[in-house]
Design a protein around this motif. Structure first.
Motif, PDB file in Angstrom:
ATOM      1  N   ARG A  61       0.857  -1.178   0.000  1.00  0.00           N
ATOM      2  CA  ARG A  61       0.000   0.000   0.000  1.00  0.00           C
ATOM      3  C   ARG A  61       0.900   1.237   0.000  1.00  0.00           C
ATOM      4  O   ARG A  61       1.738   1.399   0.878  1.00  0.00           O
ATOM      5  N   LEU A  62       0.715   2.097  -0.994  1.00  0.00           N
ATOM      6  CA  LEU A  62       1.532   3.292  -1.184  1.00  0.00           C
ATOM      7  C   LEU A  62       0.722   4.518  -0.781  1.00  0.00           C
ATOM      8  O   LEU A  62      -0.368   4.744  -1.311  1.00  0.00           O
ATOM      9  N   MET A  63       1.272   5.307   0.150  1.00  0.00           N
ATOM     10  CA  MET A  63       0.517   6.424   0.709  1.00  0.00           C
ATOM     11  C   MET A  63       1.189   7.763   0.419  1.00  0.00           C
ATOM     12  O   MET A  63       2.376   7.935   0.710  1.00  0.00           O
ATOM     13  N   PRO A  64       0.439   8.698  -0.148  1.00  0.00           N
ATOM     14  CA  PRO A  64       0.973  10.042  -0.369  1.00  0.00           C
ATOM     15  C   PRO A  64       1.277  10.736   0.961  1.00  0.00           C
ATOM     16  O   PRO A  64       0.842  10.290   2.029  1.00  0.00           O
ATOM     17  N   LYS A  65       1.977  11.851   0.866  1.00  0.00           N
ATOM     18  CA  LYS A  65       2.237  12.686   2.041  1.00  0.00           C
ATOM     19  C   LYS A  65       0.926  12.974   2.759  1.00  0.00           C
ATOM     20  O   LYS A  65      -0.106  13.192   2.122  1.00  0.00           O
ATOM     21  N   GLY A  66       0.995  12.988   4.090  1.00  0.00           N
ATOM     22  CA  GLY A  66      -0.165  13.386   4.875  1.00  0.00           C
ATOM     23  C   GLY A  66      -1.126  12.272   5.235  1.00  0.00           C
ATOM     24  O   GLY A  66      -2.045  12.488   6.019  1.00  0.00           O
ATOM     25  N   VAL A  67      -0.953  11.076   4.677  1.00  0.00           N
ATOM     26  CA  VAL A  67      -1.860   9.976   5.019  1.00  0.00           C
ATOM     27  C   VAL A  67      -1.414   9.315   6.322  1.00  0.00           C
ATOM     28  O   VAL A  67      -2.207   9.158   7.248  1.00  0.00           O
ATOM     29  N   SER A  68      -0.138   8.938   6.404  1.00  0.00           N
ATOM     30  CA  SER A  68       0.412   8.381   7.644  1.00  0.00           C
ATOM     31  C   SER A  68       1.384   9.346   8.305  1.00  0.00           C
ATOM     32  O   SER A  68       1.430   9.459   9.518  1.00  0.00           O
ATOM     33  N   TYR A  69       2.181   9.998   7.476  1.00  0.00           N
ATOM     34  CA  TYR A  69       3.236  10.897   7.955  1.00  0.00           C
ATOM     35  C   TYR A  69       3.259  12.153   7.084  1.00  0.00           C
ATOM     36  O   TYR A  69       2.576  12.212   6.061  1.00  0.00           O
ATOM     37  N   GLN A  70       4.109  13.104   7.454  1.00  0.00           N
ATOM     38  CA  GLN A  70       4.315  14.276   6.601  1.00  0.00           C
ATOM     39  C   GLN A  70       4.972  13.848   5.292  1.00  0.00           C
ATOM     40  O   GLN A  70       4.816  14.507   4.271  1.00  0.00           O
ATOM     41  N   GLU A  71       5.702  12.734   5.342  1.00  0.00           N
ATOM     42  CA  GLU A  71       6.359  12.195   4.157  1.00  0.00           C
ATOM     43  C   GLU A  71       5.463  11.139   3.505  1.00  0.00           C
ATOM     44  O   GLU A  71       4.547  10.617   4.133  1.00  0.00           O
ATOM     45  N   ALA A  72       5.774  10.816   2.265  1.00  0.00           N
ATOM     46  CA  ALA A  72       5.124   9.670   1.623  1.00  0.00           C
ATOM     47  C   ALA A  72       5.501   8.415   2.412  1.00  0.00           C
ATOM     48  O   ALA A  72       6.483   8.404   3.160  1.00  0.00           O
ATOM     49  N   SER A  73       4.725   7.371   2.241  1.00  0.00           N
ATOM     50  CA  SER A  73       4.976   6.157   3.009  1.00  0.00           C
ATOM     51  C   SER A  73       4.458   4.939   2.249  1.00  0.00           C
ATOM     52  O   SER A  73       3.753   5.067   1.251  1.00  0.00           O
ATOM     53  N   PHE A  74       4.825   3.786   2.738  1.00  0.00           N
ATOM     54  CA  PHE A  74       4.202   2.550   2.272  1.00  0.00           C
ATOM     55  C   PHE A  74       4.079   1.602   3.447  1.00  0.00           C
ATOM     56  O   PHE A  74       4.743   1.750   4.470  1.00  0.00           O
ATOM     57  N   GLY A  75       3.200   0.618   3.286  1.00  0.00           N
ATOM     58  CA  GLY A  75       2.994  -0.356   4.347  1.00  0.00           C
ATOM     59  C   GLY A  75       2.179  -1.524   3.846  1.00  0.00           C
ATOM     60  O   GLY A  75       1.887  -1.627   2.657  1.00  0.00           O
ATOM     61  N   ARG A  76       1.800  -2.385   4.797  1.00  0.00           N
ATOM     62  CA  ARG A  76       1.044  -3.598   4.474  1.00  0.00           C
ATOM     63  C   ARG A  76       1.773  -4.404   3.390  1.00  0.00           C
ATOM     64  O   ARG A  76       1.151  -4.966   2.488  1.00  0.00           O
ATOM     65  N   VAL A  77       3.087  -4.422   3.477  1.00  0.00           N
ATOM     66  CA  VAL A  77       3.914  -5.131   2.495  1.00  0.00           C
ATOM     67  C   VAL A  77       3.782  -6.628   2.763  1.00  0.00           C
ATOM     68  O   VAL A  77       4.073  -7.091   3.863  1.00  0.00           O
ATOM     69  N   LEU A  78       3.364  -7.364   1.748  1.00  0.00           N
ATOM     70  CA  LEU A  78       3.234  -8.810   1.947  1.00  0.00           C
ATOM     71  C   LEU A  78       3.551  -9.574   0.672  1.00  0.00           C
ATOM     72  O   LEU A  78       3.367  -9.084  -0.439  1.00  0.00           O
ATOM     73  N   VAL A  79       4.035 -10.779   0.885  1.00  0.00           N
ATOM     74  CA  VAL A  79       4.240 -11.751  -0.179  1.00  0.00           C
ATOM     75  C   VAL A  79       3.597 -13.045   0.300  1.00  0.00           C
ATOM     76  O   VAL A  79       3.821 -13.482   1.437  1.00  0.00           O
ATOM     77  N   HIS A  80       2.781 -13.633  -0.538  1.00  0.00           N
ATOM     78  CA  HIS A  80       2.133 -14.898  -0.204  1.00  0.00           C
ATOM     79  C   HIS A  80       3.198 -15.911   0.201  1.00  0.00           C
ATOM     80  O   HIS A  80       4.295 -15.947  -0.375  1.00  0.00           O
ATOM     81  N   SER A  81       2.884 -16.750   1.166  1.00  0.00           N
ATOM     82  CA  SER A  81       3.871 -17.688   1.718  1.00  0.00           C
ATOM     83  C   SER A  81       4.521 -18.586   0.656  1.00  0.00           C
ATOM     84  O   SER A  81       5.683 -18.954   0.785  1.00  0.00           O
ATOM     85  N   ASP A  82       3.809 -18.917  -0.409  1.00  0.00           N
ATOM     86  CA  ASP A  82       4.374 -19.766  -1.469  1.00  0.00           C
ATOM     87  C   ASP A  82       5.439 -19.052  -2.293  1.00  0.00           C
ATOM     88  O   ASP A  82       6.171 -19.699  -3.056  1.00  0.00           O
ATOM     89  N   TYR A  83       5.544 -17.717  -2.172  1.00  0.00           N
ATOM     90  CA  TYR A  83       6.462 -16.943  -3.013  1.00  0.00           C
ATOM     91  C   TYR A  83       7.543 -16.227  -2.206  1.00  0.00           C
ATOM     92  O   TYR A  83       8.312 -15.451  -2.772  1.00  0.00           O
ATOM     93  N   ARG A  84       7.607 -16.495  -0.916  1.00  0.00           N
ATOM     94  CA  ARG A  84       8.645 -15.875  -0.096  1.00  0.00           C
ATOM     95  C   ARG A  84       9.999 -16.489  -0.413  1.00  0.00           C
ATOM     96  O   ARG A  84      10.094 -17.634  -0.839  1.00  0.00           O
ATOM     97  N   LYS A  85      11.029 -15.697  -0.220  1.00  0.00           N
ATOM     98  CA  LYS A  85      12.417 -16.102  -0.475  1.00  0.00           C
ATOM     99  C   LYS A  85      12.669 -16.393  -1.952  1.00  0.00           C
ATOM    100  O   LYS A  85      13.517 -17.199  -2.312  1.00  0.00           O
ATOM    101  N   THR A  86      11.912 -15.714  -2.828  1.00  0.00           N
ATOM    102  CA  THR A  86      12.095 -15.854  -4.274  1.00  0.00           C
ATOM    103  C   THR A  86      12.552 -14.548  -4.908  1.00  0.00           C
ATOM    104  O   THR A  86      12.730 -14.493  -6.125  1.00  0.00           O
TER     105      THR A  86
END
Length: 150
Positions: A61-86
């Protein structure tokens, strides 16, 4: 496999359902963390995800300035368990940073990272700006990247 980037309004109801289902699977069930996953930030965010065989296998999830912080941000970073370490997680963060810079004109990005991923984010040029702290039972650290390279 196809990458998609969409605003909240551009998501279909099925895409939104799949995103929320995968986020809940990872952050609430897998990590055994009871918290309000739907936090009111999705509507102001961009959603970058990869689909394979009608399933979301990577998401950020990519967030513009002002959504979480004064700076842009990202979060909720995930990779399905079958594709981790790839390398999928690295590709996901690279694409997210490129979008923040190239499409949104952002140079500074602040994140709240799970502390066990601090070295992963440091490999992208982030550095810690806080001590490790507890957030919903999981150690986290605030990090910042002051110049995005693409």
């Amino acid at each position: 496999m196809t990458w998609h980037i969409k605003t909240f309004e551009q998501l279909t109801t099925h895409e939104l359902y799949d995103i929320l289902q995968e986020r809940t699977r990872v952050f609430v069930v897998e990590q055994e963390c009871a918290y309000l996953e739907v936090d009111g930030k999705d509507q102001a965010s961009y959603h970058l995800f990869k689909v394979e065989n009608a399933q979301i296998i990577a998401y950020i999830r990519l967030m513009p300035k002002g959504v979480s912080y004064q700076e842009a941000s990202f979060g909720r970073v995930l990779v399905h368990s079958d594709y981790r370490k790839t390398g999928m997680g690295r590709e996901l963060v690279q694409k997210g940073l490129a979008f923040l810079k190239d499409q949104m004109g952002e140079e500074v990005v602040k994140i709240q990272a799970q502390s066990h991923l601090q070295h992963f984010y440091e490999s992208f040029g982030f550095y810690a700006i806080s001590n490790v702290y507890d957030d919903d039972g999981i150690p986290h650290v605030d990090m910042i990247k002051e110049e995005i390279e693409t």
